[in-house]
Design a protein around this motif. Structure first.
Motif, PDB file in Angstrom:
ATOM      1  N   SER A  85      27.153  30.677  -3.878  1.00 51.47           N
ATOM      2  CA  SER A  85      26.225  29.608  -4.264  1.00 51.47           C
ATOM      3  C   SER A  85      24.838  30.172  -4.495  1.00 51.47           C
ATOM      4  CB  SER A  85      26.170  28.546  -3.173  1.00 51.47           C
ATOM      5  OG  SER A  85      25.175  27.589  -3.453  1.00 51.47           O
ATOM      6  N   PRO A  88      22.000  28.046  -1.436  1.00 52.82           N
ATOM      7  CA  PRO A  88      22.739  27.876  -0.197  1.00 52.82           C
ATOM      8  C   PRO A  88      22.361  26.627   0.581  1.00 52.82           C
ATOM      9  CG  PRO A  88      21.325  29.842  -0.112  1.00 52.82           C
ATOM     10  CD  PRO A  88      21.156  29.233  -1.451  1.00 52.82           C
ATOM     11  N   GLY A  91      24.350  21.159  -0.100  1.00 47.53           N
ATOM     12  CA  GLY A  91      25.648  20.782   0.429  1.00 47.53           C
ATOM     13  C   GLY A  91      25.865  21.195   1.870  1.00 47.53           C
ATOM     14  N   ASP A  92      26.970  20.760   2.407  1.00 43.13           N
ATOM     15  CA  ASP A  92      27.369  21.035   3.779  1.00 43.13           C
ATOM     16  C   ASP A  92      27.787  22.498   3.887  1.00 43.13           C
ATOM     17  OD1 ASP A  92      28.500  21.227   6.254  1.00 43.13           O
ATOM     18  OD2 ASP A  92      29.902  19.568   6.007  1.00 43.13           O
ATOM     19  N   PRO A  93      27.128  23.301   4.746  1.00 46.80           N
ATOM     20  CA  PRO A  93      27.497  24.707   4.865  1.00 46.80           C
ATOM     21  C   PRO A  93      28.937  24.905   5.293  1.00 46.80           C
ATOM     22  CG  PRO A  93      26.016  24.053   6.648  1.00 46.80           C
ATOM     23  CD  PRO A  93      26.007  22.958   5.638  1.00 46.80           C
ATOM     24  N   ARG A  95      31.310  23.412   4.141  1.00 50.70           N
ATOM     25  CA  ARG A  95      32.112  23.332   2.918  1.00 50.70           C
ATOM     26  C   ARG A  95      31.720  24.420   1.923  1.00 50.70           C
ATOM     27  NH1 ARG A  95      35.070  18.727   2.461  1.00 50.70           N
ATOM     28  NH2 ARG A  95      34.626  17.046   3.941  1.00 50.70           N
ATOM     29  N   VAL A  96      30.429  24.753   1.886  1.00 53.27           N
ATOM     30  CA  VAL A  96      29.954  25.754   0.931  1.00 53.27           C
ATOM     31  C   VAL A  96      30.583  27.116   1.213  1.00 53.27           C
ATOM     32  CG1 VAL A  96      27.932  27.028   0.118  1.00 53.27           C
ATOM     33  CG2 VAL A  96      27.788  24.557   0.463  1.00 53.27           C
ATOM     34  N   TYR A  97      30.620  27.512   2.499  1.00 51.17           N
ATOM     35  CA  TYR A  97      31.156  28.824   2.825  1.00 51.17           C
ATOM     36  C   TYR A  97      32.653  28.932   2.511  1.00 51.17           C
ATOM     37  CZ  TYR A  97      32.550  32.965   5.412  1.00 51.17           C
ATOM     38  OH  TYR A  97      33.094  34.170   5.763  1.00 51.17           O
ATOM     39  N   ALA A  99      34.227  27.326   0.288  1.00 53.70           N
ATOM     40  CA  ALA A  99      34.322  27.322  -1.175  1.00 53.70           C
ATOM     41  C   ALA A  99      34.021  28.705  -1.738  1.00 53.70           C
ATOM     42  CB  ALA A  99      33.365  26.286  -1.757  1.00 53.70           C
ATOM     43  N   ALA A 100      32.984  29.367  -1.180  1.00 54.04           N
ATOM     44  CA  ALA A 100      32.661  30.716  -1.615  1.00 54.04           C
ATOM     45  C   ALA A 100      33.789  31.682  -1.255  1.00 54.04           C
ATOM     46  CB  ALA A 100      31.350  31.175  -0.977  1.00 54.04           C
ATOM     47  N   LEU A 147      22.658  31.594   3.393  1.00 56.14           N
ATOM     48  CA  LEU A 147      23.597  30.501   3.632  1.00 56.14           C
ATOM     49  C   LEU A 147      23.631  30.140   5.110  1.00 56.14           C
ATOM     50  CD1 LEU A 147      25.806  28.581   2.652  1.00 56.14           C
ATOM     51  CD2 LEU A 147      27.436  30.470   2.855  1.00 56.14           C
TER      52      LEU A 147
END
Length: 208
Positions: A85, A88, A91-93, A95-97, A99-100, A147
């Motif tokens: 991302s 960073p 969004g909700d970390p 979910r972001v992590y 996803a990455a 992040l």
């Protein structure tokens, strides 16, 4: 008159174009053998050229390997940059992590040969390449730390964690899953690794 073995003639190409063609051929060979066993003969055969043509593009095996590592490392780094991302804090970390992580695993499985070179580089690789790996890893750690900082700012359960160490932990975790994906894809398919990453991240955050 006895038949003579036909010599292999390759169409003339500019040196740079020939180099890229032969690096592609080397990647084909490496799909079935480790870097330590890569031979000039195998690269020439895979590239459809004779060894004299190969040696007009690369003077030595060491030169070919160095060029191959540099190219694939740069391409891999571009993949990682695109997967992570750029914001960073968005969004909700939790979910972001994942996803990455999912994007990274997809990159690794799309080109496992490249990522074996990056994630399991043998001790014999050139010193300059190891330095480039360290530099690139440092860049990715910085992004992972950003992040992590975003996570500690939005999730009080993460506030007690050192964001720099959390960034290193996240990257090491991603590298471990990447190695499993490219080396043990049968027992560890992408879906299994993704699910583990998502659950582990949720549990990790909940432990704060």
């Amino acid at each position: 008159m006895p038949d003579r073995q036909r010599r292999r003639y390759a169409p003339r190409l500019p040196r740079e174009q020939r180099q890229q063609q032969l690096l592609d051929a080397a990647m084909t060979v490496l799909a079935d053998c480790p870097l330590q066993e890569l031979s000039m003969e195998a690269v020439a055969e895979a590239g459809g050229v004779g060894k004299p043509v190969l040696y007009t593009a690369f003077d030595t095996r060491a030169e070919l390997v160095a060029a191959l590592l540099t190219r694939e490392h740069q391409r891999g780094l571009e993949q990682v940059r695109a997967a992570m991302s750029t914001d960073p804090s968005a969004g909700d970390p939790n979910r972001v992590y994942p996803a990455a992580m999912s994007a990274f695993l997809r990159c690794a499985l799309e080109n496992p040969t490249r990522w074996r070179l990056i994630l399991t580089a043998p001790d014999s690789v050139p010193r300059e390449y190891r330095a480039a790996l360290r530099s690139a890893r440092s860049e990715v750690v910085t992004q992972a730390e950003q992040l992590a900082k975003a996570g500690t700012a939005t999730d009080p359960r993460l506030a007690q964690l050192d964001p720099a160490l959390l960034g290193h932990t996240m990257l090491s975790f991603a590298e471990m899953l990447g190695r499993l994906a490219i080396n043990d894809a049968t027992p560890y398919p992408r879906e299994r690794l993704e699910q583990f990453a998502m659950v582990a991240m949720t549990m990790f955050a909940g432990a704060g």
